[in-house]
Design a protein around this motif. Structure first.
Motif, PDB file in Angstrom:
ATOM      1  N   GLY A   1      13.411 -55.278 -34.661  1.00  0.00           N
ATOM      2  CA  GLY A   1      13.573 -55.846 -35.126  1.00  0.00           C
ATOM      3  C   GLY A   1      14.885 -55.599 -36.012  1.00  0.00           C
ATOM      4  O   GLY A   1      15.033 -55.634 -37.121  1.00  0.00           O
ATOM      5  N   GLU A   2      15.611 -54.419 -35.530  1.00  0.00           N
ATOM      6  CA  GLU A   2      16.803 -54.318 -35.964  1.00  0.00           C
ATOM      7  C   GLU A   2      18.087 -54.996 -35.526  1.00  0.00           C
ATOM      8  O   GLU A   2      18.121 -55.556 -34.819  1.00  0.00           O
ATOM      9  N   VAL A   3      18.959 -56.000 -36.327  1.00  0.00           N
ATOM     10  CA  VAL A   3      19.856 -56.716 -36.471  1.00  0.00           C
ATOM     11  C   VAL A   3      21.354 -55.091 -36.075  1.00  0.00           C
ATOM     12  O   VAL A   3      21.007 -54.308 -36.120  1.00  0.00           O
ATOM     13  N   ILE A   4      21.182 -55.083 -34.249  1.00  0.00           N
ATOM     14  CA  ILE A   4      22.366 -54.306 -34.095  1.00  0.00           C
ATOM     15  C   ILE A   4      23.641 -54.996 -33.402  1.00  0.00           C
ATOM     16  O   ILE A   4      24.591 -54.426 -33.238  1.00  0.00           O
ATOM     17  N   GLY A   5      23.697 -56.383 -33.792  1.00  0.00           N
ATOM     18  CA  GLY A   5      24.979 -57.374 -33.528  1.00  0.00           C
ATOM     19  C   GLY A   5      25.116 -58.325 -33.977  1.00  0.00           C
ATOM     20  O   GLY A   5      24.510 -59.196 -34.504  1.00  0.00           O
ATOM     21  N   ILE A   6      26.460 -59.054 -34.282  1.00  0.00           N
ATOM     22  CA  ILE A   6      26.552 -60.528 -34.601  1.00  0.00           C
ATOM     23  C   ILE A   6      27.263 -60.712 -33.562  1.00  0.00           C
ATOM     24  O   ILE A   6      28.092 -60.855 -32.983  1.00  0.00           O
ATOM     25  N   ASN A   7      26.975 -62.024 -32.833  1.00  0.00           N
ATOM     26  CA  ASN A   7      26.831 -63.098 -31.872  1.00  0.00           C
ATOM     27  C   ASN A   7      28.423 -63.791 -32.250  1.00  0.00           C
ATOM     28  O   ASN A   7      27.936 -64.058 -32.712  1.00  0.00           O
ATOM     29  N   SER A   8      29.416 -63.434 -31.493  1.00  0.00           N
ATOM     30  CA  SER A   8      30.495 -64.391 -31.724  1.00  0.00           C
ATOM     31  C   SER A   8      31.743 -64.221 -30.357  1.00  0.00           C
ATOM     32  O   SER A   8      32.131 -65.543 -30.992  1.00  0.00           O
TER      33      SER A   8
ATOM     34  N   MET B   1      27.739 -68.967 -19.724  1.00  0.00           N
ATOM     35  CA  MET B   1      28.082 -68.982 -18.472  1.00  0.00           C
ATOM     36  C   MET B   1      26.934 -67.462 -18.219  1.00  0.00           C
ATOM     37  O   MET B   1      27.599 -67.198 -17.419  1.00  0.00           O
ATOM     38  N   GLY B   2      26.703 -66.798 -18.844  1.00  0.00           N
ATOM     39  CA  GLY B   2      24.930 -65.386 -18.475  1.00  0.00           C
ATOM     40  C   GLY B   2      26.093 -64.143 -19.024  1.00  0.00           C
ATOM     41  O   GLY B   2      25.993 -62.984 -18.831  1.00  0.00           O
ATOM     42  N   VAL B   3      27.407 -64.255 -19.941  1.00  0.00           N
ATOM     43  CA  VAL B   3      28.634 -63.607 -20.472  1.00  0.00           C
ATOM     44  C   VAL B   3      28.929 -64.314 -22.099  1.00  0.00           C
ATOM     45  O   VAL B   3      29.419 -64.353 -22.187  1.00  0.00           O
ATOM     46  N   SER B   4      27.801 -62.809 -22.439  1.00  0.00           N
ATOM     47  CA  SER B   4      27.887 -63.276 -24.112  1.00  0.00           C
ATOM     48  C   SER B   4      28.192 -62.007 -25.117  1.00  0.00           C
ATOM     49  O   SER B   4      27.826 -60.823 -24.378  1.00  0.00           O
ATOM     50  N   PHE B   5      29.043 -61.384 -25.910  1.00  0.00           N
ATOM     51  CA  PHE B   5      29.681 -60.128 -26.722  1.00  0.00           C
ATOM     52  C   PHE B   5      29.261 -60.513 -28.390  1.00  0.00           C
ATOM     53  O   PHE B   5      29.259 -61.564 -28.466  1.00  0.00           O
ATOM     54  N   ALA B   6      29.107 -59.010 -28.291  1.00  0.00           N
ATOM     55  CA  ALA B   6      29.013 -58.939 -29.556  1.00  0.00           C
ATOM     56  C   ALA B   6      29.164 -58.371 -31.024  1.00  0.00           C
ATOM     57  O   ALA B   6      29.668 -57.033 -30.252  1.00  0.00           O
ATOM     58  N   ILE B   7      29.120 -58.482 -31.982  1.00  0.00           N
ATOM     59  CA  ILE B   7      30.273 -57.128 -33.028  1.00  0.00           C
ATOM     60  C   ILE B   7      29.324 -55.981 -33.166  1.00  0.00           C
ATOM     61  O   ILE B   7      27.802 -56.277 -32.961  1.00  0.00           O
ATOM     62  N   PRO B   8      29.600 -55.245 -33.026  1.00  0.00           N
ATOM     63  CA  PRO B   8      28.482 -53.930 -32.879  1.00  0.00           C
ATOM     64  C   PRO B   8      28.181 -53.857 -33.999  1.00  0.00           C
ATOM     65  O   PRO B   8      28.901 -54.039 -34.997  1.00  0.00           O
ATOM     66  N   ILE B   9      26.235 -53.626 -34.570  1.00  0.00           N
ATOM     67  CA  ILE B   9      26.256 -53.910 -36.465  1.00  0.00           C
ATOM     68  C   ILE B   9      27.103 -52.634 -37.174  1.00  0.00           C
ATOM     69  O   ILE B   9      27.451 -52.441 -38.109  1.00  0.00           O
ATOM     70  N   ASP B  10      27.197 -51.473 -36.098  1.00  0.00           N
ATOM     71  CA  ASP B  10      27.949 -50.261 -37.113  1.00  0.00           C
ATOM     72  C   ASP B  10      28.851 -50.400 -37.426  1.00  0.00           C
ATOM     73  O   ASP B  10      29.564 -50.605 -38.546  1.00  0.00           O
ATOM     74  N   ASP B  11      29.836 -51.739 -36.749  1.00  0.00           N
ATOM     75  CA  ASP B  11      31.438 -52.065 -37.176  1.00  0.00           C
ATOM     76  C   ASP B  11      31.020 -52.918 -38.456  1.00  0.00           C
ATOM     77  O   ASP B  11      32.333 -52.556 -39.018  1.00  0.00           O
ATOM     78  N   ALA B  12      30.773 -53.505 -38.124  1.00  0.00           N
ATOM     79  CA  ALA B  12      30.248 -54.672 -38.945  1.00  0.00           C
ATOM     80  C   ALA B  12      30.016 -54.524 -39.685  1.00  0.00           C
ATOM     81  O   ALA B  12      30.345 -55.280 -41.494  1.00  0.00           O
ATOM     82  N   MET B  13      29.441 -53.251 -40.212  1.00  0.00           N
ATOM     83  CA  MET B  13      28.464 -53.070 -41.825  1.00  0.00           C
ATOM     84  C   MET B  13      30.053 -52.131 -42.272  1.00  0.00           C
ATOM     85  O   MET B  13      29.711 -52.542 -43.210  1.00  0.00           O
ATOM     86  N   SER B  14      30.323 -51.779 -41.679  1.00  0.00           N
ATOM     87  CA  SER B  14      31.617 -51.006 -41.983  1.00  0.00           C
ATOM     88  C   SER B  14      32.537 -52.340 -42.889  1.00  0.00           C
ATOM     89  O   SER B  14      32.985 -52.270 -44.119  1.00  0.00           O
ATOM     90  N   VAL B  15      32.990 -52.742 -42.055  1.00  0.00           N
ATOM     91  CA  VAL B  15      33.616 -54.300 -42.634  1.00  0.00           C
ATOM     92  C   VAL B  15      33.159 -54.895 -44.123  1.00  0.00           C
ATOM     93  O   VAL B  15      33.694 -55.392 -44.664  1.00  0.00           O
ATOM     94  N   PHE B  16      32.200 -54.992 -43.544  1.00  0.00           N
ATOM     95  CA  PHE B  16      30.747 -55.562 -45.152  1.00  0.00           C
ATOM     96  C   PHE B  16      31.290 -54.787 -46.409  1.00  0.00           C
ATOM     97  O   PHE B  16      31.617 -55.434 -47.133  1.00  0.00           O
ATOM     98  N   ARG B  17      30.948 -53.583 -45.774  1.00  0.00           N
ATOM     99  CA  ARG B  17      30.834 -52.815 -47.479  1.00  0.00           C
ATOM    100  C   ARG B  17      32.772 -52.762 -47.575  1.00  0.00           C
ATOM    101  O   ARG B  17      32.682 -52.798 -48.852  1.00  0.00           O
ATOM    102  N   GLN B  18      33.164 -52.503 -47.011  1.00  0.00           N
ATOM    103  CA  GLN B  18      35.341 -52.625 -47.519  1.00  0.00           C
ATOM    104  C   GLN B  18      35.310 -54.180 -48.061  1.00  0.00           C
ATOM    105  O   GLN B  18      36.038 -54.205 -49.533  1.00  0.00           O
ATOM    106  N   ILE B  19      34.659 -55.177 -47.397  1.00  0.00           N
ATOM    107  CA  ILE B  19      35.052 -55.973 -47.736  1.00  0.00           C
ATOM    108  C   ILE B  19      34.435 -56.892 -49.363  1.00  0.00           C
ATOM    109  O   ILE B  19      35.107 -56.702 -50.310  1.00  0.00           O
ATOM    110  N   ARG B  20      33.381 -55.742 -49.527  1.00  0.00           N
ATOM    111  CA  ARG B  20      32.362 -56.000 -50.936  1.00  0.00           C
ATOM    112  C   ARG B  20      32.669 -55.281 -52.105  1.00  0.00           C
ATOM    113  O   ARG B  20      32.642 -55.498 -52.988  1.00  0.00           O
ATOM    114  N   ASP B  21      33.360 -54.095 -51.149  1.00  0.00           N
ATOM    115  CA  ASP B  21      33.495 -53.407 -52.459  1.00  0.00           C
ATOM    116  C   ASP B  21      35.245 -53.315 -52.947  1.00  0.00           C
ATOM    117  O   ASP B  21      35.518 -52.868 -53.467  1.00  0.00           O
TER     118      ASP B  21
END
Length: 459
Positions: free
Chosen positions: A214-221, A231-251
């Motif tokens: 039940g943990e978020v591990i990616g953002i569907n992009s 068509m069977g191939v989708s890509f998500a942003i890894p949550i480690d990278d996403a949270m790093s971006v979030f903290r920088q934008i927030r702070d």
């Protein structure tokens, strides 16, 4: 039969409890912006035109064209542009993560929760390089929050599921497995994408990808598609990278990434042979930019980066995310292959510039002289050398059928190195050609339209 359908069903994951626990923190995001150009629309953050609309099933055509459609009342009419996507709440005070392309150019952003509340949101900041945006819900209280996991612990083959709003169908759940990790896409080479076979369609963009805890591990992009749909191939942003971006934008309000200042290319089998590698691996440095951290740290064109801060670099696409995650000002240790030997260098990482424009120049005309291997070369004019920041080399004026043509060398290329030997003049070029070993592939460094690359020549 040794197993039954009931027994097989018991081994498959049950997502019902996980969905009930996490759906409340997933949101639908709708935006309104200025009217688009005539004849074009945008659906769920992805551009499409009338021809693409006609490829959709009739039901969806009626939905997008009808008066009830949030996308306007038909092509070509100056209606305000509306788009929809998904997102999820990461903090009780109302921060929401989604994709940049969902809210790009939006004049108004509305976040709709699972309990049907509709709340206005402000755009805190965006990072187009990772296709991420951070929103802040205004006047929200008692907001549900997702749990975040660690994407670095993911394994290929594990089950994952997504919650989002494909085609406006709120809180749709789809499931699948992780197909691959560390995928590099041309549009975002600083993101090591998670590839899945989870059904993702327009409207899922920005929504969460969950694991079985039940943990978020990616953002569907993004999706790979030829039809406009899944068509069977989708890509998500890894949550480690996403949270790093979030903290920088927030702070800080912006995102800082590490920068090495090199142009790299993949090491294929022939290049590996020419550089003395037993198998293809690493990132081949084709060019070191002037004034870059790489130049100051002693990196050279022709080096193959094998390790970065203790991590193996298997593919060239592995290197940009590693560098990008390094804090600006920190020193990274690189192991490179140079002249058949491994060399260790310490490089102080700089900050990735806002834009890296590629230099380009048209070669000058001049008298040429013939050379072996089907090549015709001439001395490098000073003005051309200055315009592409090359200190030496020869200009290819013609290529006939032969080994050089097969290697990919073309007219107007600038040859600066053959078999690891620098080429500064026509004489250097002819000596290097005469010294080529028979029956063995060798590397040739060229500069083409301001960009350096290595090719493999087989005499």
């Amino acid at each position: 039969m040794a197993w039954s359908q009931a027994g097989l069903a018991q081994e498959l994951p049950d997502f019902t409890g996980l969905v009930e626990e996490n759906a409340d923190a997933v949101v639908n995001i709708s935006t309104t912006s200025s009217a688009p150009a005539a004849g074009s629309k945008k659906f769920h953050g992805l551009p499409f035109d009338e021809r693409q609309l006609e490829q959709l099933p009739e039901f969806f055509q009626e939905f997008f064209r009808g008066p009830q459609s949030p996308y306007g009342r038909g092509p070509g009419k100056p209606q305000p542009r509306r788009s929809m996507g998904s997102g999820f709440i990461v903090s009780a005070d109302g921060y929401v993560l989604t994709n940049n392309h969902v809210v790009e150019d939006a004049d108004e952003i509305i976040v709709r929760l699972n309990d049907r509340r509709e709340l206005p949101a402000t755009l805190v900041g965006t990072d187009p390089r990772s296709d991420m945006a951070v929103l802040k819900i205004e006047n929200g209280d008692d907001l549900p929050v997702v749990k975040t996991g660690r994407s670095k612990n993911l394994k290929v083959g594990e089950w994952v599921f997504a919650i989002g709003s494909p085609f406006g169908f709120d809180y749709t759940v789809t499931a699948g497995i992780i197909s691959a990790l560390g995928r590099s896409l041309p549009s975002e080479n600083y993101v090591p994408f998670i590839q899945t076979d989870v059904a993702i369609n327009p409207g899922n963009s920005g929504g969460p990808l969950f694991n079985l805890k039940g943990e978020v591990i990616g953002i569907n992009s993004q999706i790979y598609t030829r039809s406009g749909g899944f068509m069977g191939v989708s890509f998500a942003i890894p949550i480690d990278d996403a949270m790093s971006v979030f903290r920088q934008i927030r702070d800080k309000g912006l995102v800082s990434r590490g920068w090495l200042g090199v142009l790299i290319q993949e090491v294929n089998r022939d290049l590996a042979e020419s550089f003395g590698l037993k198998r293809p691996r690493g990132a081949l440095i084709a060019e070191v930019m002037a004034g870059s951290p790489a130049l100051k740290g002693g990196l050279q064109s022709g080096d193959i980066v094998l390790e970065y801060d203790g991590e193996d670099v298997e593919r060239s696409s592995d290197l940009p995310p590693m560098v990008g995650r390094t804090p600006v000002g920190e020193t990274a240790r690189l192991t490179v292959l140079r002249g058949g030997k491994e060399v260790t260098l310490d490089v102080k990482i700089g900050q990735l510039p806002d834009e890296n424009g590629a230099q380009s120049a048209a070669p000058a005309e001049g008298d040429s002289s013939t050379a072996p291997l089907g090549l015709v070369v001439e001395p490098l004019p000073a003005d051309l050398a200055d315009s592409v920041d090359v200190s030496g080399g020869v200009v290819v004026t013609a290529v006939n059928k032969g080994p050089a043509y097969d290697a990919g060398i073309r007219a107007r290329d600038i040859i600066t190195e053959i078999n690891r030997e620098p080429v500064s003049s026509v004489d250097d070029f002819q000596k290097a050609i005469k010294a080529l070993p028979e029956g063995r592939a060798v590397s040739v460094r060229i500069v083409r339209q301001g960009r350096a690359m290595y090719l493999v020549l087989k005499p």
